[in-house]
Write an enzyme that holds these catalytic residues in place. Structure first.
Site, PDB file in Angstrom:
ATOM      1  CB  THR A 146     -21.658 -78.243  85.075  1.00  0.00           C
ATOM      2  OG1 THR A 146     -22.191 -79.483  84.621  1.00  0.00           O
ATOM      3  CG2 THR A 146     -21.641 -78.231  86.581  1.00  0.00           C
ATOM      4  CB  VAL A 147     -18.585 -74.227  84.540  1.00  0.00           C
ATOM      5  CG1 VAL A 147     -17.897 -72.944  84.987  1.00  0.00           C
ATOM      6  CG2 VAL A 147     -17.909 -75.438  85.187  1.00  0.00           C
ATOM      7  CE  LYS A 174      -9.793 -79.623  83.347  1.00  0.00           C
ATOM      8  NZ  LYS A 174     -10.898 -79.615  84.295  1.00  0.00           N
ATOM      9  CD  GLU A 209      -7.709 -68.091  90.008  1.00  0.00           C
ATOM     10  OE1 GLU A 209      -7.026 -67.065  90.098  1.00  0.00           O
ATOM     11  OE2 GLU A 209      -7.286 -69.209  90.376  1.00  0.00           O
ATOM     12  N   GLY A 222     -10.494 -75.424  90.628  1.00  0.00           N
ATOM     13  CA  GLY A 222     -11.872 -74.947  90.817  1.00  0.00           C
ATOM     14  C   GLY A 222     -11.947 -73.587  91.486  1.00  0.00           C
ATOM     15  CB  ILE A 256      -8.344 -73.080  95.211  1.00  0.00           C
ATOM     16  CG1 ILE A 256      -9.072 -74.074  96.108  1.00  0.00           C
ATOM     17  CG2 ILE A 256      -7.077 -72.567  95.876  1.00  0.00           C
ATOM     18  CD1 ILE A 256      -8.275 -75.336  96.391  1.00  0.00           C
ATOM     19  N   GLY A 291     -21.466 -83.516  89.231  1.00  0.00           N
ATOM     20  CA  GLY A 291     -20.855 -82.536  88.323  1.00  0.00           C
ATOM     21  C   GLY A 291     -19.376 -82.290  88.583  1.00  0.00           C
ATOM     22  CD  GLU A 319     -12.596 -82.521  83.405  1.00  0.00           C
ATOM     23  OE1 GLU A 319     -12.606 -81.978  82.301  1.00  0.00           O
ATOM     24  OE2 GLU A 319     -12.749 -81.890  84.459  1.00  0.00           O
ATOM     25  CE  LYS A 332      -8.114 -79.422  87.143  1.00  0.00           C
ATOM     26  NZ  LYS A 332      -8.976 -80.194  88.048  1.00  0.00           N
TER      27      LYS A 332
HETATM   28  N1  HSE Z   1     -12.982 -82.915  86.853  1.00  0.00           N
HETATM   29  C1  HSE Z   1     -12.294 -81.902  87.572  1.00  0.00           C
HETATM   30  C2  HSE Z   1     -12.053 -82.393  88.991  1.00  0.00           C
HETATM   31  C3  HSE Z   1     -13.120 -80.632  87.598  1.00  0.00           C
HETATM   32  O1  HSE Z   1     -12.627 -83.412  89.387  1.00  0.00           O
HETATM   33  O2  HSE Z   1     -11.259 -81.808  89.683  1.00  0.00           O
HETATM   34  C4  HSE Z   1     -12.321 -79.405  87.755  1.00  0.00           C
HETATM   35  O3  HSE Z   1     -11.318 -79.280  86.827  1.00  0.00           O
END
Ligand code: HSE
Length: 464
Positions: A44-45, A136, A160, A165, A167, A218, A221, A236
């Site tokens: 995805t990313v 993370k 970052e 995400g 931010i 998406g 996780e 996080k």
């Molecule tokens: N699964 C994470 C969320 C994605 O829903 O925030 C970003 O780390």
């Protein structure tokens, strides 16, 4: 004067000696070589990163003064059809092709999980590559070890995209806010759980249906359990806490609860009382101790955190000089997370990231702040019990709370047709005055032992 940087980039320094009587001017001109990157992971990313690289090539070149070239892509399954056209870029499932390629400067690592990520990032650093990662879990578990390797090898790690995400909170803490002593962080750091809590209330959808949609979009996780049980947000928060307070807080020291047991009823009652339920991540200094928690929390509807909906994240951070700052926006999803990765690419390419990383290494080695024991966290609470609908049940619960010096601020019980074991049940919601987590835990154990208790017991702090 000519010099070479660590990757052989040629710098030309031209000193223009001004005529006598005028100030001397030093002018640094950089003859920009290509910046060669490898992409490790094209899910995805990673796909989002390729899209930005392809669509913003010119503006990236303008901003960095360098041509950013994607030279290699590493994926698990090379036969999988991708959402982007990689053209003639070599795609392999073997990370050694990156490690052994002396032309690659930096690897963008957008693969989740710990294995093989830990080994891959270690090998990349040891082979002289810098690393930009969105992982993370890896940073939470092995950040200290990877930072030490990077420090020893004079390499840089950028991350970052690992927190919140799109931010730019890592950059804010590491650069813009460095003049401050951070006092508190209050945040929504998991997009999936915020999406679930918002949708359940707004559309009266079930927990399972909304979770499936968060996965399809998406946000979640690979193992969504980590989103909804508070692990992802706690990882996080631990990373942010380390950067902001110089203290590593392991998950076991974070008061942590997930959202799995929250029912629509809790969201509706909270809404009627003027609150939204949010998976709130908090890290704050109180009386020289650090309090760290991730819990579903009642937040006033009119506060910025209460108004943060869908997959959005928000970080409200207070510094002693700047006061309270709030950053909010997309906390999950392909393009917002790719935007954060690409911000790292730009920072890396201009040389800023290497300077920032050196300062992060210094903060990592500062004296830790002492943690507040979990039992001593002091808040108001929302309690919800499902109980047998028979005499004296409310009195028994109130008695246990009272004996533990927990004062009730409101009680609510609506008539229902609900039954359990062929007998009527009632939903009892109690709001307390300020008390401690420790007292609540003792009272909860005693209440759980009452014969009238049916099903889950919900306990949520209230952030007034
Ligand atoms: N699964 C994470 C969320 C994605 O829903 O925030 C970003 O780390």
């Amino acid at each position: 004067m000519q010099s070479l940087d660590q990757h052989g980039a040629l710098f030309l320094t031209i000193k223009l000696q001004m005529k006598q009587g005028k100030p001397a001017l030093g002018l640094l001109m950089t003859q920009s070589p290509d910046l060669n990157i490898a992409l490790v992971g094209c899910g995805t990313v990673g796909t989002g990163v390729v899209k930005i690289l392809q669509s913003s090539m010119d503006s990236l070149r303008q901003r960095t003064g360098r041509s950013i070239q994607l030279r290699r892509v590493i994926v698990k399954d090379t036969s999988k059809v991708r959402d982007v056209d990689l053209g003639r870029i070599p795609v392999s499932n073997d990370i050694r092709t990156v490690i052994d390629d002396p032309e690659i400067h930096v690897a963008i690592h957008v693969v989740g999980g710990i294995n093989p990520a830990r080994e891959d990032v270690t090998r990349l650093l040891e082979s002289g590559k810098d690393v930009i990662t969105a992982n993370k879990a890896l940073l939470y578990e092995h950040g200290a070890e990877l930072f030490a390797i990077a420090g020893k090898r004079n390499r840089t790690i950028c991350f970052e995209a690992a927190v919140a995400g799109g931010i730019p909170i890592i950059s804010a803490v590491n650069t813009a806010l460095t003049a401050n002593r951070i006092v508190s962080i209050e945040a929504i750091l998991n997009g999936t759980s915020n999406f679930i809590l918002t949708r359940m209330l707004d559309r009266r959808e079930t927990y399972d249906a909304v979770l499936a949609e968060a996965q399809a979009r998406g946000y979640a996780e690979a193992d969504p359990a980590m989103d909804v049980d508070g692990t992802d947000a706690a990882q996080k928060l631990s990373i942010l806490t380390q950067l902001a307070f110089g203290t590593r807080v392991p998950l076991e020291d974070i008061v942590r609860q997930g959202i799995q047991q929250i029912e629509l009823l809790d969201l509706l009652v909270a809404a009627e009382l003027g609150y939204r339920v949010k998976l709130l991540a908090t890290s704050r200094i109180a009386k020289d101790r650090l309090e760290v928690s991730v819990q579903p929390t009642l937040v006033r509807t009119n506060r910025a955190i209460g108004m943060t909906s869908g997959a959005d994240n928000i970080v409200s951070i207070e510094g002693d000089a700047v006061g309270v700052l709030r950053l909010s926006g997309a906390g999950a999803g392909q393009m917002p997370t790719a935007s954060a990765v690409m911000a790292d690419v730009v920072d890396y390419s201009t040389g800023r990231a290497a300077i920032t990383f050196q300062s992060i290494l210094r903060v990592h080695n500062q004296k830790p702040v002492q943690l507040q024991p979990q039992e001593e966290l002091s808040r108001r609470y929302y309690l919800r019990f499902t109980v047998a609908d028979r005499p004296h049940v409310l009195a028994d619960i109130a008695d246990i709370l009272g004996r533990n010096e927990i004062s009730i601020s409101s009680v609510r019980q609506d008539e229902t047709d609900d039954v359990a074991d062929d007998a009527g049940v009632a939903r009892l919601v109690i709001m307390t005055h300020r008390t401690t987590e420790g007292r609540l835990r003792i009272a909860d154990r005693k209440i759980a032992a009452l014969s009238s208790i049916r099903g889950d017991r919900i306990r949520m702090p209230i952030a007034d």
